[in-house]
Design an enzyme around this catalytic site. Structure first.
Site, mmCIF file in Angstrom:
data_model
loop_
_atom_site.group_PDB
_atom_site.id
_atom_site.type_symbol
_atom_site.label_atom_id
_atom_site.label_comp_id
_atom_site.label_asym_id
_atom_site.label_seq_id
_atom_site.Cartn_x
_atom_site.Cartn_y
_atom_site.Cartn_z
ATOM 1 N N ASP A 1 24.005 -10.967 -14.376
ATOM 2 C CA ASP A 1 23.608 -10.418 -13.089
ATOM 3 C C ASP A 1 22.465 -9.445 -13.373
ATOM 4 O O ASP A 1 22.254 -9.041 -14.519
ATOM 5 C CB ASP A 1 24.814 -9.704 -12.457
ATOM 6 C CG ASP A 1 24.468 -9.010 -11.158
ATOM 7 O OD1 ASP A 1 23.825 -9.639 -10.293
ATOM 8 O OD2 ASP A 1 24.832 -7.826 -11.014
ATOM 9 N N ASP B 1 21.136 -6.537 -10.812
ATOM 10 C CA ASP B 1 21.245 -5.189 -10.248
ATOM 11 C C ASP B 1 22.508 -4.488 -10.712
ATOM 12 O O ASP B 1 23.609 -5.049 -10.649
ATOM 13 C CB ASP B 1 21.212 -5.268 -8.718
ATOM 14 C CG ASP B 1 19.947 -5.944 -8.221
ATOM 15 O OD1 ASP B 1 18.865 -5.577 -8.704
ATOM 16 O OD2 ASP B 1 20.038 -6.853 -7.374
ATOM 17 N N ASP C 1 28.491 -6.349 -12.669
ATOM 18 C CA ASP C 1 29.093 -5.082 -12.261
ATOM 19 C C ASP C 1 29.925 -5.189 -10.992
ATOM 20 O O ASP C 1 30.632 -4.246 -10.634
ATOM 21 C CB ASP C 1 27.981 -4.061 -11.970
ATOM 22 C CG ASP C 1 27.218 -4.420 -10.692
ATOM 23 O OD1 ASP C 1 27.337 -3.703 -9.673
ATOM 24 O OD2 ASP C 1 26.520 -5.443 -10.683
#
Length: 217
Positions: A7, A9, A179
Site C-alpha cells: 500500500d 499512504d 496500514d
C-alpha cells in the site's frame, strides 16, 4: 522469488498523497483552499473509519482537474513528489523495498489514490508495477471521472487478480504491507500479511491472527 505488494499512504509514506495533493492544489490556486481542504479532511475521516464511498472522494478530488491535460498535471506533480513526498518517505519502507529487491522479489504498489499520483511516487521509488485508480480522459483532457474498477477494499483484490493473470504471476508466497482496515480483504489473501503502522481495527485483527506488526514511524 515472490510478489511483494505495498500500500502507499501511511505505509510507504507518512501521510496520504491525495490529501497532500489537495494542499498542493490549494497552493497552486486550483481550488478554494479553506473550503476544499476542510471537505478533504471530512472525507478522509470517513476513510479512517472505513465508511468512505471512494466514488464520492474521487468526484470531489478530481473536480479541479476537469479540462486539464495529463501533461499539465504531470508538470506540477513532479516537483510535488520531490518537495512534498520525498521528505515523508519512511526510511524503514525504503529499506524494506531494498530487501525485497535483493531477494529478487517483484514489487507492486497498489493504492486507492489516483494513478497519476501513485505512478509518479512509484517512479521516484524505482517501482515499475503500479495499480491505482485510473482516470477517464476526453479529447486529451481529464473529465473528472474514473474508469474501471477502483483499487479500494475488494476492488484491490479484483484488480490484483486481473493483474496476476495478465503478468503470469501468482500470490504464492506473496507479501502485502498495509496500514488500513480497508485493506483487510487483500491482507487475508496473501501468505505473508504485514500490518504497518496499523489503525486500531487492523491492529486488533493482526494481533488476533498473529500477523507481524511493523512500526515505520
Amino acid at each position: 522469488m515472490a510478489l511483494a505488494i505495498f500500500d502507499l499512504d501511511e505505509t510507504l509514506i507518512d501521510g496520504d498523497c491525495s490529501s497532500l495533493w489537495s494542499a498542493e492544489m490549494a497552493k497552486l490556486g486550483w481550488v478554494d483552499g479553506d473550503a476544499f481542504l476542510r471537505r478533504d479532511s471530512e472525507l478522509m475521516a470517513l476513510y479512517a473509519e472505513g465508511k468512505l464511498a471512494m466514488e464520492d472522494y474521487m468526484t470531489f478530488s478530481l473536480s479541479p482537474l476537469v479540462g486539464r491535460t495529463a501533461e499539465e498535471v504531470a508538470f506540477v506533480v513532479e516537483p510535488y513528489v520531490e518537495d512534498v513526498i520525498e521528505p515523508v518517505l519512511f526510511s524503514d519502507a525504503t529499506r524494506c523495498l531494498a530487501t525485497h529487491r535483493a531477494a529478487g522479489d517483484r514489487i507492486l504498489i497498489i493504492s486507492a489514490s489516483a494513478h497519476f499520483l501513485v505512478s509518479a511516487i512509484a517512479a521516484r521509488l524505482k517501482v515499475e508495477d503500479v495499480l491505482a485508480i485510473d482516470l477517464h480522459e476526453e479529447h486529451g483532457h481529464y473529465s473528472g471521472r474514473t474508469r474501471g474498477v477502483l483499487t479500494y477494499r475488494e476492488g484491490k483484490v479484483a484488480r490484483l487478480h486481473s493483474w496476476l493473470e495478465e503478468h503470469g504471476e501468482s500470490l504464492e508466497g506473496a507479501y502485502f504491507y498495509s496500514d488500513s482496515r480497508n485493506d483487510l480483504p487483500l491482507l487475508q489473501r496473501v501468505d505473508n500479511p504485514r500490518a504497518v503502522n496499523p489503525d486500531p481495527v487492523l491492529r486488533e485483527h493482526a494481533e488476533r491472527e498473529g500477523w507481524p506488526i511493523l512500526s515505520w514511524r
